[in-house]
Design a protein around this motif. Structure first.
Motif, PDB file in Angstrom:
ATOM      1  N   ILE A  58       0.961  -1.021   0.088  1.00 49.59           N
ATOM      2  CA  ILE A  58       0.101  -0.005  -0.010  1.00 49.59           C
ATOM      3  C   ILE A  58       0.888   1.319  -0.125  1.00 49.59           C
ATOM      4  O   ILE A  58       1.714   1.145   0.820  1.00 49.59           O
ATOM      5  N   ARG A  96      -2.358  -0.885  -4.272  1.00 51.58           N
ATOM      6  CA  ARG A  96      -3.404   0.199  -4.040  1.00 51.58           C
ATOM      7  C   ARG A  96      -2.839   1.464  -3.241  1.00 51.58           C
ATOM      8  O   ARG A  96      -1.855   1.361  -2.677  1.00 51.58           O
ATOM      9  N   VAL A  99      -3.562   4.983  -0.825  1.00 52.34           N
ATOM     10  CA  VAL A  99      -4.443   5.794   0.036  1.00 52.34           C
ATOM     11  C   VAL A  99      -3.776   7.360  -0.075  1.00 52.34           C
ATOM     12  O   VAL A  99      -2.688   7.712   0.312  1.00 52.34           O
ATOM     13  N   TYR A 125      -7.841   2.964  -5.222  1.00 53.64           N
ATOM     14  CA  TYR A 125      -7.455   4.253  -4.531  1.00 53.64           C
ATOM     15  C   TYR A 125      -8.669   4.744  -3.540  1.00 53.64           C
ATOM     16  O   TYR A 125      -9.930   4.535  -3.819  1.00 53.64           O
ATOM     17  N   ILE A 126      -8.202   5.374  -2.583  1.00 55.18           N
ATOM     18  CA  ILE A 126      -9.197   5.898  -1.679  1.00 55.18           C
ATOM     19  C   ILE A 126      -8.729   7.295  -1.030  1.00 55.18           C
ATOM     20  O   ILE A 126      -7.490   7.186  -0.989  1.00 55.18           O
ATOM     21  N   MET A 145     -10.252   3.941   6.718  1.00 54.52           N
ATOM     22  CA  MET A 145      -9.766   3.983   5.459  1.00 54.52           C
ATOM     23  C   MET A 145      -9.090   2.355   5.079  1.00 54.52           C
ATOM     24  O   MET A 145      -9.078   1.934   4.013  1.00 54.52           O
ATOM     25  N   SER A 204     -10.412   0.378   2.084  1.00 55.29           N
ATOM     26  CA  SER A 204      -9.382   0.031   0.821  1.00 55.29           C
ATOM     27  C   SER A 204      -9.452  -1.252   0.346  1.00 55.29           C
ATOM     28  O   SER A 204      -8.984  -1.234  -0.881  1.00 55.29           O
ATOM     29  N   ASN A 254     -13.874  -2.553  -2.972  1.00 55.67           N
ATOM     30  CA  ASN A 254     -13.756  -1.395  -4.327  1.00 55.67           C
ATOM     31  C   ASN A 254     -15.140  -0.973  -4.559  1.00 55.67           C
ATOM     32  O   ASN A 254     -15.327  -0.345  -5.689  1.00 55.67           O
TER      33      ASN A 254
END
Length: 335
Positions: free
Chosen positions: A68, A127, A129, A151-152, A304, A308, A311
């Motif tokens: 991540i 991924r 963040v 992504y977030i 989060m 994550s 989706n």
């Protein structure tokens, strides 16, 4: 100093009372016959022992890296206390999930920011963040969508986000000052465009806000905190000299408010009300009271991390509690 011994899968397997292949399956996110509770237990054991997977081997063999990238929008953002706390909790949270997570601080220029994203993906991140809004965000999100990288973000600029309801908290702080000062207060903000686009149109914004704004700019060439502190100190000094009847000031964050509180404390003022808005721990110990919004970075980080790996749609807003020195302000003082 003796180099730390690398933790092996066998050590984790012994501690978890499982076979090595089963532990490998769990830590690599592969299908296994263990219960959800046992999977959590193995990941916790790996975290506690300090296990670090071989990312290079995973990349070369085409395996999922479970890596991540925690992307902080700028070096200035990292100088904010609550941002640093959130990043540390994100890194720890992903580690407890059996992932490898690392932090990247992005550049102010869009070209530099997207290069850092590419570099992060090149290091095996599967991924991302985002903490804060990066420069060149449209190009960055377009790149990630094309590469099918999930992504977030902690801001609403992203379609998937978990964020603080900061605007509501600020309006409640303004209401608090309005009641305490009989309406005789000012609101300082460095970017009046943002304030007018995000605060004034808010559904809960009272009409009295329209004529309260006074622009403030960080001062000096030091750190972001030092510049805001100096600006807050000089600003309250200037405003109270210009208007002796002024009873309160709301600042955009606690760094400005801390500087203002120092000036008031040094000059023996105890009849003035201040507000910041991010729950800086320094203000909890400061002798002059400052109202602030407590940003629960632990809650944001927890959500989060969890979302994550999902989706699906994610648009979560976490309430911000109003506090003075770590104690909640009663609702009847601002509602």
């Amino acid at each position: 100093m003796t180099p730390r011994k690398k933790v092996t899968l066998k050590e984790i397997a012994v501690a978890a009372n499982l076979a090595v292949p089963t532990v490998s399956q769990i830590l690599n996110g592969k299908k296994n016959f263990c219960s959800e509770q046992k999977v959590k237990e193995v990941k916790q054991i790996a975290h506690d022992l300090g296990y670090v997977p071989n990312i290079g081997y995973r990349i070369m063999t085409g395996q999922e890296t479970n890596t991540i990238g925690v992307m902080v929008s700028s070096s200035i953002a990292m100088q904010e206390y609550f941002i640093r706390a959130q990043v540390l909790k994100l890194l720890d949270g992903f580690s407890r999930k059996g992932c490898v997570a690392f932090c990247q601080v992005m550049e102010h220029a869009a070209a530099g920011a997207i290069n850092i994203v590419r570099e992060t993906l090149g290091r095996g991140a599967t991924r991302l963040v985002f903490v804060g809004a990066p420069c060149g965000m449209e190009e960055i999100f377009d790149l990630l969508d094309k590469k099918h990288i999930p992504y977030i973000s902690d801001t609403e600029i992203c379609q998937r986000y978990v964020t603080f309801d900061a605007e509501t908290a600020r309006i409640r702080l303004y209401n608090y000052l309005d009641r305490k000062t009989g309406g005789n207060f000012k609101i300082c903000w460095p970017n009046d465009t943002y304030w007018r686009q995000n605060i004034l149109p808010h559904a809960a914004a009272p009409e009295y806000l329209a004529d309260k704004l006074v622009k403030i700019t960080p001062q000096g060439n030091g750190s972001y905190y030092d510049n805001c502190f100096a600006a807050g100190y000089e600003f309250v000094k200037e405003l109270t000299a210009r208007d002796p009847q002024l009873r309160g000031i709301a600042f955009p964050n606690d760094s400005y408010a801390h500087g203002a509180a120092m000036y008031l404390y040094e000059n023996g003022r105890d009849d003035f009300y201040l507000a910041g808005c991010n729950g800086d721990s320094e203000l909890r110990r400061f002798p002059y009271p400052v109202a602030t919004g407590f940003f629960d970075t632990g809650k944001i980080a927890e959500l989060m991390v969890e979302r994550s790996f999902d989706n699906g749609p994610c648009r979560l807003s976490v309430p911000v509690e109003l506090q003075i020195r770590g104690k909640a302000i009663p609702e009847n003082e601002y509602m």
